[in-house]
Design a protein around this motif. Structure first.
Motif, PDB file in Angstrom:
ATOM      1  N   GLN A 108      23.346  87.081  46.539  1.00  0.00           N
ATOM      2  CA  GLN A 108      22.713  85.955  47.222  1.00  0.00           C
ATOM      3  C   GLN A 108      21.203  86.142  47.322  1.00  0.00           C
ATOM      4  O   GLN A 108      20.431  85.200  47.099  1.00  0.00           O
ATOM      5  CB  GLN A 108      23.311  85.778  48.613  1.00  0.00           C
ATOM      6  CG  GLN A 108      22.740  84.577  49.385  1.00  0.00           C
ATOM      7  CD  GLN A 108      23.363  84.425  50.758  1.00  0.00           C
ATOM      8  OE1 GLN A 108      24.150  85.269  51.195  1.00  0.00           O
ATOM      9  NE2 GLN A 108      23.011  83.349  51.454  1.00  0.00           N
ATOM     10  N   GLU A 109      20.783  87.367  47.644  1.00  0.00           N
ATOM     11  CA  GLU A 109      19.349  87.631  47.767  1.00  0.00           C
ATOM     12  C   GLU A 109      18.656  87.494  46.417  1.00  0.00           C
ATOM     13  O   GLU A 109      17.527  86.991  46.333  1.00  0.00           O
ATOM     14  CB  GLU A 109      19.120  89.024  48.356  1.00  0.00           C
ATOM     15  CG  GLU A 109      19.462  89.108  49.831  1.00  0.00           C
ATOM     16  CD  GLU A 109      19.404  90.529  50.355  1.00  0.00           C
ATOM     17  OE1 GLU A 109      19.035  90.714  51.525  1.00  0.00           O
ATOM     18  OE2 GLU A 109      19.747  91.465  49.593  1.00  0.00           O
ATOM     19  N   LEU A 110      19.314  87.933  45.351  1.00  0.00           N
ATOM     20  CA  LEU A 110      18.732  87.782  44.019  1.00  0.00           C
ATOM     21  C   LEU A 110      18.587  86.313  43.661  1.00  0.00           C
ATOM     22  O   LEU A 110      17.562  85.907  43.093  1.00  0.00           O
ATOM     23  CB  LEU A 110      19.594  88.494  42.976  1.00  0.00           C
ATOM     24  CG  LEU A 110      19.088  88.407  41.527  1.00  0.00           C
ATOM     25  CD1 LEU A 110      17.696  89.031  41.406  1.00  0.00           C
ATOM     26  CD2 LEU A 110      20.053  89.100  40.569  1.00  0.00           C
ATOM     27  N   GLU A 111      19.567  85.504  43.996  1.00  0.00           N
ATOM     28  CA  GLU A 111      19.479  84.071  43.730  1.00  0.00           C
ATOM     29  C   GLU A 111      18.319  83.454  44.506  1.00  0.00           C
ATOM     30  O   GLU A 111      17.621  82.564  44.011  1.00  0.00           O
ATOM     31  CB  GLU A 111      20.794  83.378  44.091  1.00  0.00           C
ATOM     32  CG  GLU A 111      21.925  83.661  43.120  1.00  0.00           C
ATOM     33  CD  GLU A 111      21.572  83.274  41.694  1.00  0.00           C
ATOM     34  OE1 GLU A 111      21.005  82.176  41.488  1.00  0.00           O
ATOM     35  OE2 GLU A 111      21.838  84.087  40.787  1.00  0.00           O
ATOM     36  N   GLN A 112      18.102  83.921  45.726  1.00  0.00           N
ATOM     37  CA  GLN A 112      16.972  83.443  46.520  1.00  0.00           C
ATOM     38  C   GLN A 112      15.650  83.801  45.852  1.00  0.00           C
ATOM     39  O   GLN A 112      14.706  83.005  45.847  1.00  0.00           O
ATOM     40  CB  GLN A 112      17.031  84.033  47.933  1.00  0.00           C
ATOM     41  CG  GLN A 112      18.180  83.497  48.779  1.00  0.00           C
ATOM     42  CD  GLN A 112      18.297  84.222  50.110  1.00  0.00           C
ATOM     43  OE1 GLN A 112      17.569  85.177  50.398  1.00  0.00           O
ATOM     44  NE2 GLN A 112      19.224  83.769  50.944  1.00  0.00           N
ATOM     45  N   MET A 113      15.589  85.010  45.284  1.00  0.00           N
ATOM     46  CA  MET A 113      14.377  85.413  44.583  1.00  0.00           C
ATOM     47  C   MET A 113      14.123  84.520  43.370  1.00  0.00           C
ATOM     48  O   MET A 113      12.998  84.124  43.094  1.00  0.00           O
ATOM     49  CB  MET A 113      14.481  86.876  44.129  1.00  0.00           C
ATOM     50  CG  MET A 113      14.254  87.896  45.207  1.00  0.00           C
ATOM     51  SD  MET A 113      13.915  89.540  44.512  1.00  0.00           S
ATOM     52  CE  MET A 113      12.254  89.302  43.899  1.00  0.00           C
ATOM     53  N   LYS A 114      15.190  84.205  42.652  1.00  0.00           N
ATOM     54  CA  LYS A 114      15.051  83.383  41.448  1.00  0.00           C
ATOM     55  C   LYS A 114      14.506  81.999  41.775  1.00  0.00           C
ATOM     56  O   LYS A 114      13.733  81.422  40.997  1.00  0.00           O
ATOM     57  CB  LYS A 114      16.393  83.264  40.733  1.00  0.00           C
ATOM     58  CG  LYS A 114      16.858  84.544  40.045  1.00  0.00           C
ATOM     59  CD  LYS A 114      18.202  84.332  39.362  1.00  0.00           C
ATOM     60  CE  LYS A 114      18.668  85.589  38.646  1.00  0.00           C
ATOM     61  NZ  LYS A 114      19.989  85.393  37.984  1.00  0.00           N
ATOM     62  N   THR A 115      14.909  81.461  42.917  1.00  0.00           N
ATOM     63  CA  THR A 115      14.462  80.116  43.289  1.00  0.00           C
ATOM     64  C   THR A 115      13.132  80.124  44.035  1.00  0.00           C
ATOM     65  O   THR A 115      12.583  79.061  44.329  1.00  0.00           O
ATOM     66  CB  THR A 115      15.527  79.428  44.160  1.00  0.00           C
ATOM     67  OG1 THR A 115      15.769  80.213  45.337  1.00  0.00           O
ATOM     68  CG2 THR A 115      16.835  79.262  43.388  1.00  0.00           C
ATOM     69  N   SER A 116      12.635  81.324  44.355  1.00  0.00           N
ATOM     70  CA  SER A 116      11.394  81.418  45.131  1.00  0.00           C
ATOM     71  C   SER A 116      10.137  81.258  44.273  1.00  0.00           C
ATOM     72  O   SER A 116       9.036  81.110  44.798  1.00  0.00           O
ATOM     73  CB  SER A 116      11.334  82.759  45.860  1.00  0.00           C
ATOM     74  OG  SER A 116      11.135  83.823  44.930  1.00  0.00           O
ATOM     75  N   GLY A 117      10.300  81.365  42.947  1.00  0.00           N
ATOM     76  CA  GLY A 117       9.145  81.215  42.060  1.00  0.00           C
ATOM     77  C   GLY A 117       8.411  82.505  41.761  1.00  0.00           C
ATOM     78  O   GLY A 117       7.333  82.474  41.157  1.00  0.00           O
ATOM     79  N   CYS A 118       8.981  83.654  42.158  1.00  0.00           N
ATOM     80  CA  CYS A 118       8.270  84.914  41.916  1.00  0.00           C
ATOM     81  C   CYS A 118       8.827  85.678  40.718  1.00  0.00           C
ATOM     82  O   CYS A 118       8.376  86.788  40.441  1.00  0.00           O
ATOM     83  CB  CYS A 118       8.282  85.798  43.161  1.00  0.00           C
ATOM     84  SG  CYS A 118       9.914  86.229  43.766  1.00  0.00           S
TER      85      CYS A 118
END
Length: 216
Positions: free
Chosen positions: A15-25
Motif C-alpha cells: 500500500q505504501e509503495l502504491e502511495q509513492m507511485k501516485t505521489s509523483g516522486c
C-alpha cells in the motif's frame, strides 16, 4: 526487478509503495550502453536505482583521462550524495550496459510527502545504503593506493573473491574499465595479468577470474 525487491523500498508495504507511485516522486527510464544518465556539472534532485543492467560512475579530467569510481548493478543506487546536497555533479553516471533505472525525486519527496507513513522508512533505508556506498568507495581507495600494478590487482581481485565468497568469480569490468577503475594503463595491466597467470597465481578468461594462491 520488482520495486519492493530494491533495498531502498524493502521496508515498505504494498500500500505504501502504491502511495509513492501516485505521489509523483517516482519515474522509470531506459538507457542504452554508454548513454549518459547524469553528467558532470549538472544539479540533480533524483536518486537513481538500478532495476536492470549496470551503471558506471566516471570522472574525466581536463586532459580526457577517465577513471571509473564505481559500478552499480541491480538494486544499487547512484547520485544520492548530489541529490541530497544539491551540489553540481563532479562525475558522470553512464550506462555500463543496457539498463532500466527507477528515479526517486527527493525534492518532491521532501516537499510534498514528508508527513507520509513511508517517509521515515525511506530515510532510514537511504542512510543505510549511503553507509554501504562509503564502504565501496573505501574499497577503491585501498585498491588504488598501492604503488605497483601487481599490488593493485591483488588488492582488487582479493576483495572481489571475498565479496563473492569464492576463488572463482566474475568482475563487472572489461579490461579497459578495469584499468580505469584501478588508475592503470591498460597495456601495463594486461601484461601483469599475463605474468601472474604464468606464475600460477591466477587464471582468467575475459571477466572471469580464478585465484589459485590460497594465501591471497
Amino acid at each position: 526487478m520488482n520495486f519492493l525487491e530494491l533495498p531502498l523500498f524493502q521496508s515498505l508495504s504494498d500500500q505504501e509503495l502504491e502511495q509513492m507511485k501516485t505521489s509523483g516522486c517516482l519515474r522509470t527510464a531506459s538507457y542504452k550502453k554508454n548513454d549518459i544518465i547524469f553528467s558532470t556539472g549538472s544539479t540533480v534532485s533524483e536518486i537513481g536505482n538500478v532495476l536492470s543492467g549496470s551503471v558506471n560512475v566516471e570522472n574525466i579530467d581536463f586532459w580526457g583521462n577517465k577513471s571509473i569510481l564505481g559500478n552499480m548493478n541491480e538494486g544499487h543506487i547512484f547520485a544520492e550524495t548530489y541529490a541530497l546536497c544539491r551540489e553540481p555533479m563532479m562525475v558522470d553516471a553512464v550506462a555500463a550496459s543496457n539498463c532500466e533505472i527507477l528515479f526517486l525525486n527527493l525534492k518532491v519527496l521532501q516537499e510534498k510527502n514528508c508527513t507520509s507513513s513511508w517517509y521515515s522508512k525511506i530515510q532510514r533505508s537511504l542512510l543505510a545504503m549511503c553507509s554501504r556506498k562509503n564502504l565501496m568507495l573505501s574499497e577503491r581507495i585501498f585498491c588504488t593506493s598501492s604503488k605497483t600494478v601487481r599490488s593493485r590487482l591483488l588488492t582488487y581481485l582479493s576483495a572481489q573473491s571475498r565479496k563473492h565468497g569464492n576463488h572463482r568469480f566474475q568482475i563487472p569490468f572489461d579490461r579497459q574499465q578495469m584499468a580505469d577503475y584501478l588508475n592503470l594503463d591498460r597495456s601495463a595491466l594486461s601484461k601483469e595479468l599475463s605474468r601472474m597467470k604464468k606464475e600460477g597465481i591466477l587464471d582468467f578468461h575475459k571477466n572471469e577470474f580464478v585465484l589459485k594462491n590460497e594465501m591471497l
